[in-house]
Design an enzyme around this catalytic site. Structure first.
Site, short mmCIF file in Angstrom:
data_model
loop_
_atom_site.label_atom_id
_atom_site.label_comp_id
_atom_site.label_asym_id
_atom_site.label_seq_id
_atom_site.Cartn_x
_atom_site.Cartn_y
_atom_site.Cartn_z
N THR A 139 0.83 -1.23 0.23
CA THR A 139 0.07 0.01 0.03
C THR A 139 0.75 1.24 -0.18
OG1 THR A 139 -1.66 -1.29 1.32
CG2 THR A 139 -1.56 1.06 1.44
N ASP A 169 1.76 -6.93 -4.22
CA ASP A 169 0.78 -6.99 -2.91
C ASP A 169 1.35 -8.16 -2.03
OD1 ASP A 169 -2.38 -6.27 -1.86
OD2 ASP A 169 -1.31 -8.06 -1.04
N SER A 170 1.66 -7.90 -0.83
CA SER A 170 2.27 -8.89 -0.03
C SER A 170 1.71 -10.33 0.23
CB SER A 170 2.88 -8.30 1.37
OG SER A 170 2.05 -8.22 2.33
N SER A 171 0.43 -10.23 -0.06
CA SER A 171 -0.18 -11.45 -0.42
C SER A 171 0.61 -12.45 -1.09
CB SER A 171 -1.61 -11.57 -0.43
OG SER A 171 -2.19 -10.92 0.50
N THR A 210 2.09 -4.94 4.43
CA THR A 210 1.90 -5.16 5.82
C THR A 210 1.41 -6.58 6.02
OG1 THR A 210 -0.29 -4.22 5.94
CG2 THR A 210 1.69 -2.64 6.62
N ASP A 211 0.79 -7.16 5.01
CA ASP A 211 0.01 -8.47 5.48
C ASP A 211 0.76 -9.85 5.68
OD1 ASP A 211 -2.49 -7.19 5.02
OD2 ASP A 211 -2.74 -8.08 3.00
N THR A 237 2.09 -22.71 20.25
CA THR A 237 0.94 -22.41 20.91
C THR A 237 -0.10 -21.42 19.94
OG1 THR A 237 -0.18 -21.61 22.74
CG2 THR A 237 1.81 -20.62 22.25
N GLN A 238 -1.50 -21.79 20.14
CA GLN A 238 -2.49 -20.87 19.52
C GLN A 238 -2.54 -19.80 20.40
OE1 GLN A 238 -6.19 -23.01 18.87
NE2 GLN A 238 -5.19 -24.70 18.07
N CYS A 239 -2.14 -19.56 21.51
CA CYS A 239 -2.10 -18.27 22.25
C CYS A 239 -1.06 -17.33 21.83
CB CYS A 239 -1.65 -18.50 23.70
SG CYS A 239 -2.95 -19.65 24.56
#
Ligand code: ASP
Length: 346
Positions: A18, A62-64, A94-95, A281-283
Site C-alpha cells: 500500500t 501485494d504482500s499476499s 503489511t499483510d 501455541t495458538q495463544c
C-alpha cells in the site's frame, strides 16, 4: 572527506504494498506508482540527512503474493549492494511483512548492518497517510550510528507506528489500525517520540563473523490448527503427502493436544518417516512447555519439538530455512531448538 560523503548511505527497496500505491484517477482503486518517482511524490525525502538511493522490484507485489523467491531476490539485492550502503530500508506490504522479516533474519546470517522493513496502512500520497512517518523514521533508524560510527542496529527489524521491533518476533495483529504490529514475547528495540529512544540492552550483540547470504528455502511444510473435534480422517490423510518435510501443530495453551491414541500413533508414524513435528501455541503470548500437563507430555514422548516462544511466522520460516540447508535430520532438530538470531528465548 566532505560533509556529504560522511552522511550514511541507505538503499531504499520497494517490493510492493500500500505505501507505494496511488488512487487511479478514474476508478479510485489503488494501483502501484512508479517508485523511481518517490522523491517527486514525497520531496521531504531530500531533507533527511542521508544519501538515499531507490531501487524497486521490477514487478512490485501485494504482500499476499510474496513467495520465497521474492525473499531470495531481496537477499540477492542486499548481497550485491552490501558494501556500498550503511543500511537497507525495505518497503513491503503489511499483510506478510512478519514472514518476510522472519525469513530474512535467517537468510542474512551474521548481519552487521540494519535491515528495516516498513510499510503503511494508507498510501504515502494520501492526506492521512501513516507512510510518511514510517518511512522517514525507518531511514533515520537505519542511519543511526554509535559513538564508534558503527551501525546501531545490526539485525532485521520492522518499524511501524513509532515502534521498532525485532522482525522475527513480530505478528501483524490488526487489519485496520495504524498500530498494526506487535511483538508478543520480546520487548521493543526502540520507540520514536520527540527523540528515538533505543533499548540497547535488547539489541542483538555485534557479530564478529562475516555475513553469509543464504538463498535456499524448502516450502513443503504444513500447519495443522487443532480445534476440539478435529477429524481423524483429515488428520491421517497428512501421512499420504509425498515430500512433506515438517508439520507445525498449532496447539492449545502451553502446548497441549488431546490424549487420543490414534493421534499419538499418527505422530509416531510421522516420526518414523522423519517428518519433523513442532509445537506452536495458538495463544498469542507466552510459550510452549510440553512438560507442564499430561496433554503436552505425550507430544514430547512422540518426538514433537517445542517451538518455545517463537511466533508462527518465525517457526515456519525457520523450518523453511533449515530444510533448505544441507543439514542432516538430527542437525535440523538441534538447530530448531536453538536460538539462531534472537527468534526464541533460551
Ligand atoms: N494488502 C497490502 C499488502 O500487504 C496491505 C498493505 O500493504 O498494508 O501488500
Amino acid at each position: 572527506m566532505n560533509r556529504k560523503q560522511k552522511r550514511p548511505s541507505i538503499l531504499l527497496l520497494y517490493t510492493g504494498g500500500t505505501i507505494g500505491m496511488i488512487r487511479h484517477p478514474e476508478t479510485g482503486s489503488l494501483i502501484p506508482f512508479d517508485f523511481s518517482n518517490i522523491k517527486k511524490i514525497f520531496p521531504e525525502l531530500n531533507r533527511i540527512p542521508a544519501e538515499i538511493s531507490v531501487h524497486s522490484f521490477e514487478n512490485p507485489v501485494d504482500s499476499s503474493d510474496i513467495r520465497p523467491d521474492h525473499w531470495v531476490q531481496i537477499v540477492s539485492i542486499i548481497k550485491e549492494f552490501y558494501n556500498q550502503y550503511d543500511g537497507f530500508v525495505i518497503l513491503h506490504g503489511t499483510d506478510t511483512m512478519s514472514y518476510t522479516a522472519s525469513a530474512l533474519s535467517f537468510l542474512l546470517e551474521n548481519l552487521n548492518k540494519p535491515v528495516i522493513l516498513t510499510g503503511s496502512q494508507l498510501p504515502i500520497g494520501t492526506l492521512r497517510t501513516d507512510g510518511k512517518e514510517n518511512l522517514i523514521t525507518a531511514i533515520e533508524i537505519a542511519s543511526a550510528r554509535d559513538k564508534n560510527r558503527q551501525s546501531l542496529i545490526q539485525e532485521v527489524c520492522i518499524y511501524f507506528e513509532y515502534k521498532l521491533f525485532r522482525g522475527n518476533r513480530t505478528i501483524k495483529y490488526h487489519s485496520e489500525h495504524f498500530n498494526a504490529f506487535t511483538s508478543p514475547n520480546y520487548p521493543l528495540l526502540a520507540e520514536a517520540g520527540i527523540e528515538i529512544k533505543f533499548n540497547h540492552q535488547y539489541l542483538l550483540p555485534v557479530r564478529k563473523k562475516k555475513p553469509v547470504f543464504h538463498t535456499s528455502l524448502e516450502n513443503d511444510i504444513m500447519i495443522l490448527h487443532l480445534f476440539p473435534g478435529f477429524s481423524r480422517k483429515i488428520t491421517e490423510s497428512i501421512l499420504l503427502i509425498v515430500g512433506l518435510k515438517a508439520l507445525v501443530l498449532l496447539t492449545y495453551g502451553t502446548g497441549n493436544a488431546p490424549l487420543l491414541p490414534w493421534f499419538d500413533d499418527f505422530l509416531l508414524k510421522l516420526k518414523q518417516k522423519k517428518i519433523l513435528v513442532v509445537n506452536v501455541t495458538q495463544c498469542k503470548r507466552g510459550s510452549v512447555d510440553q512438560t507442564r500437563y499430561e496433554t503436552g507430555r505425550h507430544l514430547e514422548s512422540c518426538g514433537v519439538l517445542s517451538a518455545g516462544d517463537m511466533t508462527l511466522e518465525a517457526t515456519v520460516t525457520k523450518l523453511m530455512f533449515l530444510f533448505g540447508q544441507p543439514l542432516s535430520y538430527q542437525e535440523i532438530k538441534r538447530k530448531f531448538t536453538q536460538n539462531l538470531c534472537g527468534e526464541r528465548s533460551v
